[in-house]
Design a protein around this motif. Structure first.
Motif, short mmCIF file in Angstrom:
data_model
loop_
_atom_site.label_atom_id
_atom_site.label_comp_id
_atom_site.label_asym_id
_atom_site.label_seq_id
_atom_site.Cartn_x
_atom_site.Cartn_y
_atom_site.Cartn_z
N GLN A 30 0.82 -1.20 0.00
CA GLN A 30 0.00 0.00 0.00
C GLN A 30 0.86 1.26 0.00
O GLN A 30 0.48 2.28 -0.61
CB GLN A 30 -0.95 0.01 1.19
N ASP A 69 -6.07 4.25 5.60
CA ASP A 69 -6.80 3.98 6.84
C ASP A 69 -6.00 3.19 7.87
O ASP A 69 -6.15 3.38 9.07
CB ASP A 69 -8.09 3.20 6.53
N THR A 73 -5.73 -8.76 5.65
CA THR A 73 -6.58 -7.58 5.45
C THR A 73 -6.24 -6.88 4.13
O THR A 73 -5.07 -6.63 3.84
CB THR A 73 -6.40 -6.59 6.60
N ARG A 74 -7.26 -6.56 3.37
CA ARG A 74 -7.08 -5.74 2.17
C ARG A 74 -7.23 -4.28 2.57
O ARG A 74 -8.34 -3.82 2.87
CB ARG A 74 -8.11 -6.12 1.10
N VAL A 127 -7.61 -0.22 2.66
CA VAL A 127 -8.36 0.75 1.88
C VAL A 127 -7.56 2.04 1.79
O VAL A 127 -7.10 2.57 2.81
CB VAL A 127 -9.74 1.03 2.52
N ARG A 141 -7.84 5.95 -0.09
CA ARG A 141 -8.74 6.86 -0.80
C ARG A 141 -7.95 7.95 -1.49
O ARG A 141 -7.05 8.55 -0.90
CB ARG A 141 -9.75 7.49 0.17
N GLU A 199 -12.18 5.18 -3.93
CA GLU A 199 -11.71 4.25 -2.90
C GLU A 199 -11.08 3.04 -3.56
O GLU A 199 -11.70 2.41 -4.43
CB GLU A 199 -12.88 3.84 -2.00
N HIS A 200 -9.89 2.71 -3.14
CA HIS A 200 -9.16 1.58 -3.69
C HIS A 200 -8.92 0.56 -2.58
O HIS A 200 -8.31 0.88 -1.56
CB HIS A 200 -7.82 2.02 -4.27
N ARG A 201 -9.39 -0.66 -2.78
CA ARG A 201 -9.12 -1.74 -1.83
C ARG A 201 -7.97 -2.56 -2.42
O ARG A 201 -8.14 -3.27 -3.41
CB ARG A 201 -10.36 -2.60 -1.60
#
Length: 343
Positions: free
Chosen positions: A133, A253, A262-263, A265, A267, A276-278
């Protein structure tokens, strides 16, 4: 699978982070092999060996004397990181050390010089930087998705826990700056670059223990891009960062400790649009120990890790000095007073 012989790893200490995240990652990494775990008590070392394998060793020096250990993971209280990282390097071992290694820039330079002279890897465990991320955020910045970066904000705070924990013990170098503050400061350093400096800081101390329980620091680079870093040990949980640019903003986040399943998130704000990108899930600890293994095997990768350690220690030390130079402090009750204890 790799055809290289896995690097034998010894673990110094039985910290919770070692049990939950780092040692499982070492075991899962095909480039590393857990050889031994050392603790001051045979019970703690035995518990690790029973769960993860390897030999239980009582006493840290005995582990450093083992010929089958080529690399050491230091998972001791903060106050012991510098001492045992140095001992491991002088024993000819590559070193992965828990954060925070030190707030003393001169000590960080000495450790980096020892590692460089010996041709050894010295890596501070900021696994969050290896999560994809953050690569996604850097890629968006590089392609101009938010224009020119103006400021970064990052926060990491956790609720009050058992006062007996190491993080609340001054004699073991606990405190908010070294436990949670190191994360946003390290992120700010990675985004603002090597010329970043501390321009202001506050630390709030518990009047009973003298441990810093919260703080804020303002960093800036040479062209005026700033980073606001907030942290604490008696807060509602927060674990976020944002990069604000001339044409948009990126928000993360779960910036520092996303679980491997966990994916996360992220923004992206541009004009009136929020996307919003997961992102895919990833085990940042597995990626981190794999990078450590690569640095052990490839001397050309070692300098950037050592330089990061020196830069981080310099920033943390500057935060302590800035906070100590404040004319007055705030007590737990929120009243000006003279019972502040220097970090």
């Amino acid at each position: 699978m790799t055809d290289r012989v896995p690097i034998g790893v010894g673990v110094l200490g039985a910290a919770d982070i070692a049990w939950r995240r780092t040692v499982p990652a070492i075991v899962a990494c095909d480039r590393l092999r857990l050889v031994a775990v050392a603790s001051r008590t045979p019970e703690k070392a035995g518990a690790f060996a029973d769960r993860f394998g390897g030999v239980a060793v009582t006493g840290y020096q005995r582990l450093l004397a083992r010929d089958d250990v080529q690399a050491v993971y230091v998972a001791l209280p903060n106050a012991l990181h510098e001492e045992w990282a140095d001992a491991a390097l002088r024993a000819g071992k590559h070193v992965l050390v828990e954060k925070s290694l030190t707030v003393d820039a001169a000590a960080a330079v000495r450790l980096a010089d020892t590692a460089r002279t010996a041709g050894l890897a010295l890596v501070e465990n900021f696994a969050f930087l290896d999560h994809p991320q953050h690569g996604w955020v850097r890629d968006r910045i590089a392609e101009g998705a938010i224009g020119e970066v103006r400021t970064v904000s990052a926060s990491f705070g956790v609720p009050q826990a058992d006062p007996a924990l190491i993080r609340y013990r001054r004699e073991l170098a606990g405190g908010a700056l070294r436990e949670t503050g190191c994360y946003p400061v390290r992120l700010a350093g990675s985004l603002l670059g090597p010329d970043v400096e501390v321009v202001g800081a506050r630390l709030r101390h518990d009047p009973g223990t003298g441990v810093d329980i919260s703080g804020s620091a303002l960093l800036a680079d040479s062209v005026g891009v700033t980073a606001q870093c907030d942290f604490g040990l008696a807060h509602a949980y927060r674990n976020t960062c944002a990069v604000w640019g001339s044409t948009g903003r990126i928000e993360v986040d779960w910036a520092f400790t996303p679980p491997p399943g966990t994916r996360p998130v992220v923004r992206l704000h541009r004009a009136e649009t929020v996307t919003e990108h997961r992102l895919p899930a990833a085990d940042q600890f597995l990626r981190m120990v794999d990078g450590f293994a690569e640095a052990c095997a490839d001397p050309t990768r070692q300098d950037r890790y050592r330089d990061a350690i020196v830069g981080q220690a310099s920033l943390l030390g500057a935060i302590v000095r800035q906070a100590d130079s404040t004319p007055s402090a705030v007590t737990r009750a929120g009243q000006p007073g003279g019972d502040r204890v220097p970090a």
